[in-house]
Motif scaffolding. Structure first.
Motif, PDB file in Angstrom:
ATOM      1  N   LEU A  37      -1.904   2.404   5.724  1.00 36.12           N
ATOM      2  CA  LEU A  37      -1.972   2.159   4.325  1.00 36.12           C
ATOM      3  C   LEU A  37      -1.678   0.963   3.795  1.00 36.12           C
ATOM      4  CD1 LEU A  37      -3.255   3.504   1.639  1.00 36.12           C
ATOM      5  CD2 LEU A  37      -1.217   4.612   1.276  1.00 36.12           C
ATOM      6  N   MET A  38      -2.473  -0.001   3.344  1.00 37.30           N
ATOM      7  CA  MET A  38      -2.037  -1.183   3.065  1.00 37.30           C
ATOM      8  C   MET A  38      -2.080  -1.528   1.426  1.00 37.30           C
ATOM      9  SD  MET A  38      -1.501  -4.424   3.702  1.00 37.30           S
ATOM     10  CE  MET A  38      -2.339  -4.757   5.279  1.00 37.30           C
ATOM     11  N   VAL A  39      -0.733  -1.624   1.031  1.00 38.31           N
ATOM     12  CA  VAL A  39      -0.270  -1.870  -0.444  1.00 38.31           C
ATOM     13  C   VAL A  39      -0.008  -3.167  -0.643  1.00 38.31           C
ATOM     14  CG1 VAL A  39       1.408  -1.387  -2.244  1.00 38.31           C
ATOM     15  CG2 VAL A  39       0.880   0.438  -0.322  1.00 38.31           C
ATOM     16  N   PRO A  40      -0.804  -3.647  -1.598  1.00 45.13           N
ATOM     17  CA  PRO A  40      -1.010  -5.253  -2.089  1.00 45.13           C
ATOM     18  C   PRO A  40       0.269  -5.777  -2.720  1.00 45.13           C
ATOM     19  CG  PRO A  40      -2.399  -4.003  -3.428  1.00 45.13           C
ATOM     20  CD  PRO A  40      -1.718  -2.972  -2.526  1.00 45.13           C
ATOM     21  N   TYR A  41       1.460  -5.206  -2.707  1.00 47.99           N
ATOM     22  CA  TYR A  41       2.529  -5.550  -3.463  1.00 47.99           C
ATOM     23  C   TYR A  41       3.792  -5.240  -2.750  1.00 47.99           C
ATOM     24  CZ  TYR A  41      -0.768  -5.996  -7.192  1.00 47.99           C
ATOM     25  OH  TYR A  41      -2.036  -6.119  -7.751  1.00 47.99           O
ATOM     26  N   PRO A  42       4.731  -5.897  -2.908  1.00 45.85           N
ATOM     27  CA  PRO A  42       6.033  -5.785  -2.050  1.00 45.85           C
ATOM     28  C   PRO A  42       6.874  -4.172  -2.391  1.00 45.85           C
ATOM     29  CG  PRO A  42       6.302  -7.743  -3.337  1.00 45.85           C
ATOM     30  CD  PRO A  42       5.172  -7.046  -4.038  1.00 45.85           C
ATOM     31  N   VAL A  83      -7.298  -6.565   5.244  1.00 42.78           N
ATOM     32  CA  VAL A  83      -7.910  -5.559   5.540  1.00 42.78           C
ATOM     33  C   VAL A  83      -9.385  -5.774   5.990  1.00 42.78           C
ATOM     34  CG1 VAL A  83      -9.169  -3.443   4.334  1.00 42.78           C
ATOM     35  CG2 VAL A  83      -6.450  -3.967   3.893  1.00 42.78           C
ATOM     36  N   LEU A  84      -9.826  -6.874   5.187  1.00 42.14           N
ATOM     37  CA  LEU A  84     -11.552  -7.067   5.639  1.00 42.14           C
ATOM     38  C   LEU A  84     -11.348  -7.697   7.002  1.00 42.14           C
ATOM     39  CD1 LEU A  84     -12.457  -8.610   2.178  1.00 42.14           C
ATOM     40  CD2 LEU A  84     -13.241  -6.464   3.279  1.00 42.14           C
ATOM     41  N   TYR A  91      -9.019   2.463  10.356  1.00 46.10           N
ATOM     42  CA  TYR A  91      -7.885   2.685  10.694  1.00 46.10           C
ATOM     43  C   TYR A  91      -6.921   1.501   9.890  1.00 46.10           C
ATOM     44  CZ  TYR A  91      -8.699   5.700  14.623  1.00 46.10           C
ATOM     45  OH  TYR A  91      -9.109   6.598  15.090  1.00 46.10           O
ATOM     46  N   MET A  92      -7.308   0.892   9.034  1.00 43.91           N
ATOM     47  CA  MET A  92      -6.497   0.245   7.860  1.00 43.91           C
ATOM     48  C   MET A  92      -7.356   0.454   6.659  1.00 43.91           C
ATOM     49  SD  MET A  92      -5.434  -3.783   7.617  1.00 43.91           S
ATOM     50  CE  MET A  92      -4.257  -3.594   8.846  1.00 43.91           C
ATOM     51  N   VAL A  93      -6.756   1.163   5.584  1.00 41.59           N
ATOM     52  CA  VAL A  93      -7.495   1.501   4.562  1.00 41.59           C
ATOM     53  C   VAL A  93      -6.376   0.652   3.402  1.00 41.59           C
ATOM     54  CG1 VAL A  93      -8.309   3.655   5.147  1.00 41.59           C
ATOM     55  CG2 VAL A  93      -5.876   3.544   4.301  1.00 41.59           C
ATOM     56  N   PHE A  94      -7.075   0.507   2.049  1.00 43.93           N
ATOM     57  CA  PHE A  94      -6.465  -0.128   1.033  1.00 43.93           C
ATOM     58  C   PHE A  94      -6.145   0.671   0.014  1.00 43.93           C
ATOM     59  CE2 PHE A  94      -6.935  -3.447  -2.335  1.00 43.93           C
ATOM     60  CZ  PHE A  94      -5.867  -4.302  -1.874  1.00 43.93           C
ATOM     61  N   GLN A  95      -4.923   0.615  -0.658  1.00 48.67           N
ATOM     62  CA  GLN A  95      -4.757   1.287  -2.034  1.00 48.67           C
ATOM     63  C   GLN A  95      -4.862   0.399  -3.033  1.00 48.67           C
ATOM     64  OE1 GLN A  95      -1.112   3.867  -2.559  1.00 48.67           O
ATOM     65  NE2 GLN A  95      -0.770   2.298  -4.050  1.00 48.67           N
ATOM     66  N   GLY A  96      -5.993   0.155  -3.544  1.00 50.77           N
ATOM     67  CA  GLY A  96      -6.318  -0.908  -4.568  1.00 50.77           C
ATOM     68  C   GLY A  96      -6.543  -0.442  -5.956  1.00 50.77           C
ATOM     69  N   PHE A 263      -9.711   2.853  -0.449  1.00 53.38           N
ATOM     70  CA  PHE A 263     -10.754   1.873  -0.398  1.00 53.38           C
ATOM     71  C   PHE A 263     -10.870   1.443   1.267  1.00 53.38           C
ATOM     72  CE2 PHE A 263     -10.037   0.715  -4.851  1.00 53.38           C
ATOM     73  CZ  PHE A 263     -11.031   0.527  -5.433  1.00 53.38           C
ATOM     74  N   VAL A 264     -11.950   1.224   1.494  1.00 53.60           N
ATOM     75  CA  VAL A 264     -12.266   0.711   2.852  1.00 53.60           C
ATOM     76  C   VAL A 264     -13.357  -0.310   2.902  1.00 53.60           C
ATOM     77  CG1 VAL A 264     -11.777   3.092   3.949  1.00 53.60           C
ATOM     78  CG2 VAL A 264     -14.108   2.291   3.049  1.00 53.60           C
TER      79      VAL A 264
END
Length: 332
Positions: A37-42, A83-84, A91-96, A263-264
């Motif tokens: 689960l990719m989080v785009p912030y620290p 992610v892209l 297997y890699m999703v985005f919390q956006g 998101f995916v």
């Protein structure tokens, strides 16, 4: 019907049946390993708190662990591009949110993707936006803040406002605030809410139109910063101790919130999308997850169909692009 035509139609039918079976098998097989689960912030910021409120339960419903990865920078664009660059296998999703996926491509020349490169699988939560100031700023409500900002601008010392990066939702809010009040303000971008809050606590930046978290409640009580208002039309459950911005004289209509979702990549196979959608919908029904989100002053989303969330994303894209155009946002 000729024999050759009959043979061709049988081959087409067999191929379609095979694809259907393959899709079904893929849905049943996914996932066979941990999901990121990719989080785009620290780590430590509001988005990270949301991810860690639900990743274990989401993993339970998927049948595999869900590992949170934090990657800040470029208003979430660096994480989104990672992610892209990964395979379109779920297997890699985005919390956006609109912040990273709609606004970042409009504001940052380094961001090469489009909003349409992602697909919204399910909503997660919506977020109150707080008008927060440094602790020693001489204002105790929104109207007093504007009076102070106007005085500072006239003296050639415009107030500063924090954001999580150029073109972020919070940057747009700051620019929009400056535009609707006619008061010059200076933008100070950060890589996430956590470093922005550090400078706010240290009185190195004046204000932050920020995603509200419970940490603000503690800081406010301790006098380490001030929460002047919530950008809501009325006082809402969980944040009733703070004035709604509609209670001010000068900013009655300055009402905003934002949301996040799972998101995916847009070309992720439909069976995988459906599996993720089902697991996320079940996760939102978990009482502990909802309690965790509410404890962080988030409003948990109600599960929606894939068609419904697709419309949310499409409508949101149009809305935020319109706001960006209204303030003449240029990529840089």
């Amino acid at each position: 019907m000729t024999a050759s035509t009959h043979f061709f139609l049988r081959r087409v039918a067999a191929t379609l049946a095979g694809l259907a079976l393959a899709g079904s098998a893929m849905a049943q097989a996914f996932p066979t390993k941990p999901v990121t689960l990719m989080v785009p912030y620290p780590a430590g910021g509001p988005s990270d708190s949301v991810a860690r409120s639900l990743n274990n339960t989401l993993g339970k419903h998927l049948g595999q662990s869900v590992v949170v990865e934090n990657l800040g920078g470029a208003t979430g664009g660096i994480a989104a591009q990672k992610v892209l660059a990964a395979p379109s296998d779920g297997y890699m999703v985005f919390q956006g949110s609109p912040n990273e996926l709609i606004l970042s491509p409009l504001a940052n020349l380094a961001v090469k993707f489009k909003s349409e490169d992602f697909r919204l699988v399910q909503m997660i939560e919506s977020t109150h936006i707080a008008l927060v100031t440094r602790p020693d700023l001489p204002a105790n409500n929104a109207d007093e803040l504007l009076a102070y900002a106007r005085k500072q601008a006239a003296a050639g010392k415009p107030i500063t406002y924090a954001s999580v990066g150029p073109g972020s939702f919070y940057h747009l809010l700051g620019e929009h605030l400056s535009k609707v009040t006619g008061i010059p303000m200076v933008h100070v971008p950060y890589k996430g809410a956590a470093p922005a809050n550090q400078d706010l606590l240290g009185s190195r930046v004046d204000i932050f139109l920020a995603p509200y978290g419970k940490n603000y409640e503690e800081f406010h009580k301790q006098g380490k910063l001030k929460v002047l208002a919530m950008l809501n039309r009325e006082r809402m459950e969980g944040v009733k101790e703070y004035p709604a911005i509609s209670e001010s004289q000068s900013l009655k209509d300055f009402t905003f919130n934002t949301w996040s979702g799972l998101f995916v990549k847009k070309d992720t196979p439909e069976p995988v999308v459906q599996a993720l959608h089902k697991a996320m919908s079940e996760t939102l029904g978990d009482a502990q997850v909802r309690a965790n989100l509410e404890a962080n002053s988030r409003v948990p989303a109600k599960p929606q169909s894939l068609a419904a969330v697709s419309k949310v994303y499409t409508d949101g894209t149009a809305q935020y692009r319109a706001i960006a155009k209204s303030i003449d946002l240029k990529p840089q």
